[in-house]
Design an enzyme around this catalytic site. Sequence first.
Site, PDB file in Angstrom:
ATOM      1  N   TYR A 197      16.975   3.922  41.132  1.00 22.09           N
ATOM      2  CA  TYR A 197      17.791   4.007  39.745  1.00 22.09           C
ATOM      3  C   TYR A 197      19.072   4.570  40.019  1.00 22.09           C
ATOM      4  CZ  TYR A 197      15.039   8.447  39.226  1.00 22.09           C
ATOM      5  OH  TYR A 197      14.380   9.505  39.574  1.00 22.09           O
ATOM      6  N   LYS A 240      11.576   7.675  24.113  1.00 18.07           N
ATOM      7  CA  LYS A 240      10.191   7.556  24.360  1.00 18.07           C
ATOM      8  C   LYS A 240       9.517   6.350  23.872  1.00 18.07           C
ATOM      9  CE  LYS A 240       9.016  11.107  26.760  1.00 18.07           C
ATOM     10  NZ  LYS A 240       8.694  10.746  28.061  1.00 18.07           N
ATOM     11  N   LYS A 293      11.832   3.504  32.109  1.00 14.78           N
ATOM     12  CA  LYS A 293      11.504   4.788  32.718  1.00 14.78           C
ATOM     13  C   LYS A 293      10.261   4.524  33.237  1.00 14.78           C
ATOM     14  CE  LYS A 293      11.599   9.748  31.639  1.00 14.78           C
ATOM     15  NZ  LYS A 293      10.005  10.115  31.829  1.00 14.78           N
ATOM     16  N   CYS A 311     -19.517  32.812  25.497  1.00 14.93           N
ATOM     17  CA  CYS A 311     -18.857  32.023  26.715  1.00 14.93           C
ATOM     18  C   CYS A 311     -20.162  31.239  27.312  1.00 14.93           C
ATOM     19  CB  CYS A 311     -18.070  33.063  27.536  1.00 14.93           C
ATOM     20  SG  CYS A 311     -17.444  32.488  28.813  1.00 14.93           S
ATOM     21  N   CYS A 358     -20.133  31.022  30.307  1.00 16.44           N
ATOM     22  CA  CYS A 358     -20.482  31.565  31.670  1.00 16.44           C
ATOM     23  C   CYS A 358     -21.910  32.148  31.713  1.00 16.44           C
ATOM     24  CB  CYS A 358     -19.280  32.596  31.942  1.00 16.44           C
ATOM     25  SG  CYS A 358     -19.564  34.054  31.265  1.00 16.44           S
ATOM     26  N   CYS A 418     -13.237  34.399  25.248  1.00 16.56           N
ATOM     27  CA  CYS A 418     -14.291  35.129  25.742  1.00 16.56           C
ATOM     28  C   CYS A 418     -13.750  36.451  25.950  1.00 16.56           C
ATOM     29  CB  CYS A 418     -14.511  34.481  27.163  1.00 16.56           C
ATOM     30  SG  CYS A 418     -15.163  35.482  28.292  1.00 16.56           S
ATOM     31  N   CYS A 472     -15.984  38.300  33.055  1.00 16.58           N
ATOM     32  CA  CYS A 472     -16.535  36.842  33.082  1.00 16.58           C
ATOM     33  C   CYS A 472     -16.071  35.970  34.186  1.00 16.58           C
ATOM     34  CB  CYS A 472     -15.670  36.044  31.720  1.00 16.58           C
ATOM     35  SG  CYS A 472     -15.909  34.379  31.754  1.00 16.58           S
ATOM     36  N   GLU A 500      17.384   0.951  30.953  1.00 21.91           N
ATOM     37  CA  GLU A 500      16.270   0.810  32.163  1.00 21.91           C
ATOM     38  C   GLU A 500      14.952   1.291  31.596  1.00 21.91           C
ATOM     39  OE1 GLU A 500      17.802   3.393  35.828  1.00 21.91           O
ATOM     40  OE2 GLU A 500      19.469   2.320  34.746  1.00 21.91           O
ATOM     41  N   ASP A 551       6.976   5.226  35.091  1.00 20.87           N
ATOM     42  CA  ASP A 551       6.021   6.613  35.217  1.00 20.87           C
ATOM     43  C   ASP A 551       5.268   6.771  36.463  1.00 20.87           C
ATOM     44  OD1 ASP A 551       4.753   8.764  34.237  1.00 20.87           O
ATOM     45  OD2 ASP A 551       3.303   7.572  32.851  1.00 20.87           O
TER      46      ASP A 551
HETATM   47  S1  IVH Z   1      17.534   8.802  35.814  1.00 17.95           S
HETATM   48  C1  IVH Z   1      19.554  12.584  35.937  1.00 17.95           C
HETATM   49  N1  IVH Z   1      16.167   6.474  35.490  1.00 17.95           N
HETATM   50  O1  IVH Z   1      12.200  10.177  34.639  1.00 17.95           O
HETATM   51  C2  IVH Z   1      18.823  11.631  35.610  1.00 17.95           C
HETATM   52  N2  IVH Z   1      14.820   8.531  35.903  1.00 17.95           N
HETATM   53  O2  IVH Z   1      12.831  12.771  33.066  1.00 17.95           O
HETATM   54  C3  IVH Z   1      17.577  11.518  35.959  1.00 17.95           C
HETATM   55  N3  IVH Z   1      12.354   8.372  36.007  1.00 17.95           N
HETATM   56  O3  IVH Z   1      12.508  12.765  37.334  1.00 17.95           O
HETATM   57  C4  IVH Z   1      16.842  10.245  36.533  1.00 17.95           C
HETATM   58  N4  IVH Z   1      12.490   5.896  35.788  1.00 17.95           N
HETATM   59  O4  IVH Z   1      11.318  10.680  38.027  1.00 17.95           O
HETATM   60  C5  IVH Z   1      16.022   8.008  35.812  1.00 17.95           C
HETATM   61  N5  IVH Z   1      15.180   4.535  35.409  1.00 17.95           N
HETATM   62  C6  IVH Z   1      15.064   5.748  35.477  1.00 17.95           C
HETATM   63  C7  IVH Z   1      13.909   6.275  35.606  1.00 17.95           C
HETATM   64  C8  IVH Z   1      13.709   7.722  35.684  1.00 17.95           C
HETATM   65  C9  IVH Z   1      11.795   7.120  35.633  1.00 17.95           C
HETATM   66  C10 IVH Z   1      12.036   9.687  35.826  1.00 17.95           C
HETATM   67  C11 IVH Z   1      12.417  10.395  36.967  1.00 17.95           C
HETATM   68  C12 IVH Z   1      13.022  11.717  36.471  1.00 17.95           C
HETATM   69  C13 IVH Z   1      12.387  11.528  35.074  1.00 17.95           C
HETATM   70  C14 IVH Z   1      13.249  12.410  34.096  1.00 17.95           C
END
Ligand code: IVH
Length: 692
Positions: free
Chosen positions: A237, A323, A128, A417, A419, A436, A442, A126, A130
């Site tokens: 999720y 990622k 991720k 610096c 400042c 600095c 400072c 799924e 942001d």
């Molecule tokens: S699963 C234990 N599913 O990613 C599993 N997280 O780095 C953790 N996030 O804090 C959550 N989309 O805020 C999961 N489809 C998804 C997600 C997701 C975004 C975020 C979530 C979590 C962070 C983990």
Amino acid sequence: MSDSQDKVELTLAQAKAKHNFLAVEIRLHAKAYYGSDDPTITDTQYDALFKDLLSLEADFPELATQDSPSAEVGAAPSSGFAKITHRHPMLSLANALNPQDVSDFSGRIDRFLGLEETRQLAFVAEPKIDGLSASLIYQDGLYVQGATRGDGRVGEDITKNLKSVAGIAHQLTGTPAGRVEIRGEVYMAKSDFLALNAHQAEIGGKIFANPRNAAAGSLRQLDISITASRPLRFFAYAQADGPLPPTHWETLAQMRQWGLAVNELTQRCDTVEALLDVYNGILQARATLDYEIDGVVYKVDRLDYQNRLGAVARAPRWAIAHKLPAEQAETQLTKIDIQVGRTGALTPVARLDPVSVGGVVVANATLHNEDEIARKDIRVGDRVVIQRAGDVIPQIVSVLDQSRSDRNAPWQPPTTCPCPLKTPTARDEGEAVRRCTGDLDCPFQAVERLKHFVSRGAFDIEGLGATNVETFYEDGLIKTPADIFDLAERRDELLAREGWGNTSVDNLLAAIEARREIGFERFIYALGIRHIGQASARLLAQHYAENDQWRGAMDAAQDREGAAYLELESIDGIGPAMANDILAYMSVKKNRNELDRHGQKLTILAAQLPTSSSPISGKVIVFTGTLEKMTRPEAKAKAQSMGAKVSDSVSKKTDLIVAGPGAGSKRKKAEALGIEIIDEDAWITLANATLN
Ligand code: IVH
């Protein structure tokens, strides 16, 4: 404990006595539960006690006083958000950076679960999202509570704020009776983010750096009408509590059916190859999506497997975030400014012609340090490629047309610096950063230290934000952190300030008073010692327990040959570099004075030592022979999570041997040493007993 029979018979005096008993019990258990994460009774038993208390108060309303536990639960403090302890910690995810990492992830799980032969492991992939994670509690289908992730263990109560988020239903249809906890991501659509920033620019409001920051800034508002006016959305999720179907895939389907928003790009996969196909598909579609994603999450589908796999540190073994590459764009570098950090580090910052990167406007980028600028030969006026990845500050990747003849001269690092004092700068041998040399003289450094001191992970003083710290510093109201605790004596000066009235001054002073008592670990972190972040502050706090003890030990540790130094350096996770940073801090007279002043003004609470009620906590265990019901890594992880140390060899220090069939020399040695030996069944009973 109580039924309608004995209620009728109770006199007021008896009811009082019973109420008193219940109140004491509830507080005791609540403290064990919230304070040390170590519940002494089950949730059901706790709920039963609470129900007794409430029904007693229904019959004898005079018992429902302000100091009854019934009045305390869910009560918000006068400022800021109330804290909510998550029943199950909210974890984060480990990262996979390439296909090999993904296949390693799958292989690790196969081995852990002992599935190498069958190779039947399904996943769900799924996007991720942001944004920021949120936990939603539904009671009998009705939305009753919502919280931020916080530090994963304790979050903030944002029940009301979450009510205006699209995708969060106030009432779910078809849920089972009782409590259901939903977890998901609150986010802002790219289009909504751009419109919001345009509007903010018009009214002279705050401009947000990216959709994530805009979502976070909009959600954490004490004035919920601001949150309600912002276009926030939600994707569910996970389900963390309540009756669960056998798989994650079915959980998602069920949440969708109940009326929650679930991301449609989610897919179920039987192989690593299928996961990578989904990844590539999402990567292709990325630019067309109206929300930002920074990865694809792969989760083991079967929930019983997820349970067996458990978590390492703060991330589950059953999930990983693959990622996505950072998004890039071209623009012109117009200027290089210098920023001064709290420990005097000078960081060059690139000012850019604003440009949209993956739908988000970028006008600044970090340049890290002078070597980086020289290495990439970055000069003012150059056309550059920049990239942005999630929460990370945008970076300059490369310079275009470096052979141009009309380029500016190479950039020179500052010798003083920026400042007002123009203190000389210096770069120590072997150090990447220039600093600095003014230390606390400072003003830029002094202000940064103050900001750090009052920041969220440190003293967290509500109403003392960056702007107030700067103006208070400039006007001489606070020069060092300890001065904050003298502000109450300068009430008139505060009142005389523009924009400050009785209420705002009272609120600020109350917020400061509330922090006069502070946990040892927060205190250490707040000092802003170089390289001592929250994690190392916790290690120090847990090791030395009390401030006076720590100070004494640090004085003694100035002798690098002595035992106190060895002890400091040997703390797991500290090491010689940090030890030296701490001792350097402690040897500066101004810092010592400051610490003395803190000692007089504050109550620094002793650190809570990690406790465990597990029977094998602190013991050394050796597994030998074949295990048939658990794999070796699973058994090892389980033992570690119960606070035991697992060793491969038997010695006098070994406390327990778990011996399966085929155990040989280790078993013999254990017998000779008289060490307790149990078989796998006994081990499983032990492991399960600690689960409850
Ligand atoms: S699963 C234990 N599913 O990613 C599993 N997280 O780095 C953790 N996030 O804090 C959550 N989309 O805020 C999961 N489809 C998804 C997600 C997701 C975004 C975020 C979530 C979590 C962070 C983990």
